[in-house]
Design a protein around this motif. Structure first.
Motif, PDB file in Angstrom:
ATOM      1  N   HIS A 255       0.827  -1.209   0.000  1.00 22.46           N
ATOM      2  CA  HIS A 255       0.000   0.000   0.000  1.00 22.46           C
ATOM      3  C   HIS A 255       0.862   1.262   0.000  1.00 22.46           C
ATOM      4  O   HIS A 255       2.045   1.234   0.377  1.00 22.46           O
ATOM      5  N   THR A 256       0.228   2.350  -0.402  1.00 20.39           N
ATOM      6  CA  THR A 256       0.860   3.671  -0.380  1.00 20.39           C
ATOM      7  C   THR A 256       0.162   4.542   0.655  1.00 20.39           C
ATOM      8  O   THR A 256      -0.934   4.217   1.123  1.00 20.39           O
ATOM      9  N   ASP A 257       0.812   5.640   1.042  1.00 19.66           N
ATOM     10  CA  ASP A 257       0.127   6.627   1.878  1.00 19.66           C
ATOM     11  C   ASP A 257      -1.074   7.185   1.127  1.00 19.66           C
ATOM     12  O   ASP A 257      -1.065   7.260  -0.117  1.00 19.66           O
ATOM     13  N   LEU A 258      -2.077   7.578   1.883  1.00 23.33           N
ATOM     14  CA  LEU A 258      -3.283   8.145   1.278  1.00 23.33           C
ATOM     15  C   LEU A 258      -3.259   9.649   1.486  1.00 23.33           C
ATOM     16  O   LEU A 258      -3.428  10.149   2.605  1.00 23.33           O
ATOM     17  N   THR A 285      -0.747  -5.196  15.428  1.00 22.61           N
ATOM     18  CA  THR A 285      -0.533  -3.810  15.839  1.00 22.61           C
ATOM     19  C   THR A 285      -0.570  -2.912  14.607  1.00 22.61           C
ATOM     20  O   THR A 285       0.137  -3.167  13.616  1.00 22.61           O
ATOM     21  N   VAL A 286      -1.387  -1.894  14.669  1.00 19.67           N
ATOM     22  CA  VAL A 286      -1.539  -0.951  13.561  1.00 19.67           C
ATOM     23  C   VAL A 286      -1.174   0.443  14.053  1.00 19.67           C
ATOM     24  O   VAL A 286      -1.705   0.905  15.071  1.00 19.67           O
ATOM     25  N   GLU A 287      -0.273   1.104  13.360  1.00 25.19           N
ATOM     26  CA  GLU A 287       0.110   2.478  13.684  1.00 25.19           C
ATOM     27  C   GLU A 287      -0.414   3.408  12.597  1.00 25.19           C
ATOM     28  O   GLU A 287      -0.183   3.164  11.408  1.00 25.19           O
ATOM     29  N   VAL A 288      -1.110   4.440  13.009  1.00 24.98           N
ATOM     30  CA  VAL A 288      -1.719   5.381  12.073  1.00 24.98           C
ATOM     31  C   VAL A 288      -1.208   6.788  12.378  1.00 24.98           C
ATOM     32  O   VAL A 288      -1.240   7.230  13.534  1.00 24.98           O
ATOM     33  N   GLU A 289      -0.740   7.460  11.355  1.00 25.75           N
ATOM     34  CA  GLU A 289      -0.320   8.869  11.492  1.00 25.75           C
ATOM     35  C   GLU A 289      -1.134   9.708  10.525  1.00 25.75           C
ATOM     36  O   GLU A 289      -1.269   9.370   9.352  1.00 25.75           O
ATOM     37  N   ARG A 299      -0.909  10.736  16.128  1.00 30.95           N
ATOM     38  CA  ARG A 299      -0.286   9.419  15.947  1.00 30.95           C
ATOM     39  C   ARG A 299      -1.024   8.446  16.870  1.00 30.95           C
ATOM     40  O   ARG A 299      -1.165   8.720  18.059  1.00 30.95           O
ATOM     41  N   HIS A 300      -1.463   7.337  16.331  1.00 27.37           N
ATOM     42  CA  HIS A 300      -2.285   6.403  17.094  1.00 27.37           C
ATOM     43  C   HIS A 300      -1.768   4.982  16.901  1.00 27.37           C
ATOM     44  O   HIS A 300      -1.359   4.601  15.799  1.00 27.37           O
ATOM     45  N   ARG A 301      -1.826   4.227  17.973  1.00 26.81           N
ATOM     46  CA  ARG A 301      -1.400   2.826  17.955  1.00 26.81           C
ATOM     47  C   ARG A 301      -2.563   1.955  18.411  1.00 26.81           C
ATOM     48  O   ARG A 301      -3.146   2.186  19.473  1.00 26.81           O
ATOM     49  N   SER A 333      -0.958   7.783   6.964  1.00 29.52           N
ATOM     50  CA  SER A 333       0.068   6.746   6.827  1.00 29.52           C
ATOM     51  C   SER A 333      -0.277   5.600   7.772  1.00 29.52           C
ATOM     52  O   SER A 333      -0.581   5.840   8.943  1.00 29.52           O
ATOM     53  N   VAL A 334      -0.227   4.369   7.271  1.00 26.37           N
ATOM     54  CA  VAL A 334      -0.554   3.187   8.065  1.00 26.37           C
ATOM     55  C   VAL A 334       0.628   2.224   8.031  1.00 26.37           C
ATOM     56  O   VAL A 334       1.177   1.938   6.963  1.00 26.37           O
TER      57      VAL A 334
END
Length: 380
Positions: A255-258, A285-289, A299-301, A333-334
């Motif tokens: 995947h790419t950044d959205l 574990t998913v990290e989202v910015e 920033r979320h985990r 970003s994921v």
């Protein structure tokens, strides 16, 4: 003394009848409302004394002003009640400061409303049949209930259970619950209020986030049993926002950044995203910015419990509300901490009659692991 001589005397002393003070200290050159307000809890010409609260604090009043303002007091003083012939009346169900505000409204149409006293004043405005005062408290609450005090007012309302207050507070809490779960007022919330929140049929967070909020609350309220609250959380519910689904060709690829911008008449309240996951791991574990231009908004985990290893699942990931403004560019970003099969939508599109999303990327083709947005428009 005739009127001519009185006029000459006042002219000689540079006085007018309205500048003289009476022996009782009354000033006659003040505005009407000031004069009325000066009579509140004033012994002057008082013909009834209220003994207020547990301390039986004496508060002086004037029957005529009470009678013409309230059917309740009219019946009290002109009916077949013992109060009609009594000079002292006990009022145990109200504190002195609240009773004085009731008198202030009766005497001069003023009232000092605060978040701390407004509910109690509302209750006694109903009791004393002061409809305009009751309406004023409602307008005050509608104007002043906000994100900072919604939990506190909601908890205070357990004493009264006014439906309009519950609806106003719960609308805010259900829309952006993760903010409230970290608010200092949440940890001292009573059990009943917590149960009402957890029993919401629609709320913008996952069950796991509700369970985590309960665990955090339990740390402060160690004496409370939470098994029933856990059962409430386990009940079926939906989210309190709209789901903006992406369409396109789905494939197994990196995947790419959205990066996107919205074209719409309103800003959007942004609550969460859906992410494709297929993994042999039980917990992913998913990290989202999330960034606006070059500024990091959050920033979320997340720890996603992967219950079906064989299928492509969608993890619903909720965070504190963000505002997406038309024309600004945002990037999501994921990252995944464990190995998985990455499934994406190629060049995602949405189906909406008014809202448009524009996508931008450094890649020739956008491959988004994001399956949908959770959002709502923000009314102007």
């Amino acid at each position: 003394m005739d009127s001519l001589n009185l006029t000459r005397m006042l002219a000689a002393t540079d006085q007018t009848p309205y500048s003289m003070e009476s022996p009782d200290g009354l000033k006659y050159d003040t505005p009407f409302m000031k004069r009325q307000e000066s009579l509140i809890n004033n012994r002057f010409q008082s013909d009834v004394t209220f003994l207020v609260g547990e301390k039986r604090q004496p508060i002086y009043a004037h029957k005529l002003l009470l009678i013409i303002a309230s059917e309740y007091f009219n019946a009290m003083f002109n009916g077949n009640f013992k109060e009609s012939s009594s000079d002292e009346i006990e009022v145990r169900d109200i504190e002195a400061d609240i009773f004085l505000e009731i008198l202030r409204f009766i005497y001069c149409g003023k009232v000092r409303l605060t978040i701390e006293n407004v509910l109690e004043i509302y209750v006694h405005a109903q009791k004393y049949m002061l409809n305009e005062l009751r309406r004023r408290t409602v307008r005050f609450l509608e104007k002043h209930i906000d994100a900072d005090n919604a939990l506190k007012i909601f908890a205070q309302n357990r004493l009264y259970e006014f439906s309009f207050i519950n609806e106003k507070c719960l609308a805010l809490i259900r829309k952006n619950p993760l903010v409230y779960f970290h608010h200092e007022d949440f940890y001292v919330l009573d059990r009943k209020s917590l149960e009402i929140i957890f029993a919401s049929k629609k709320i913008n967070c996952t069950d796991e986030q509700l369970f985590q909020a309960l665990r955090d609350w339990k740390k402060i309220n160690e004496h409370e049993y939470v098994s029933e609250l856990q059962s409430v959380i386990s009940a079926k519910r939906s989210y309190n926002c709209s789901k903006l689904r992406f369409f396109g060709n789905m494939s197994k690829t990196e995947h790419t950044d959205l990066k996107f911008s919205i074209d719409y008449t309103h800003s959007l309240a942004f609550f969460g995203i859906g992410v494709f996951i297929k993994s042999p791991e039980s917990v992913v574990t998913v990290e989202v910015e999330i960034a606006e231009n070059l500024e990091i908004l959050g920033r979320h985990r997340f720890e996603y419990e992967n219950k079906d290893y064989s299928a492509v699942n969608v993890a619903n990931l909720f965070f504190e509300e963000l505002t997406l403004r038309p024309g600004d560019w945002y990037t999501i970003s994921v990252k995944f901490s464990s190995e998985l099969d990455c499934f994406t939508i190629t060049n995602p599109q949405i189906c909406h009659d008014k809202l448009k999303l524009f996508f931008d990327s450094n890649y020739n083709t956008i491959r988004s692991v994001v399956s949908h947005f959770y959002c709502d428009e923000i009314k102007k």
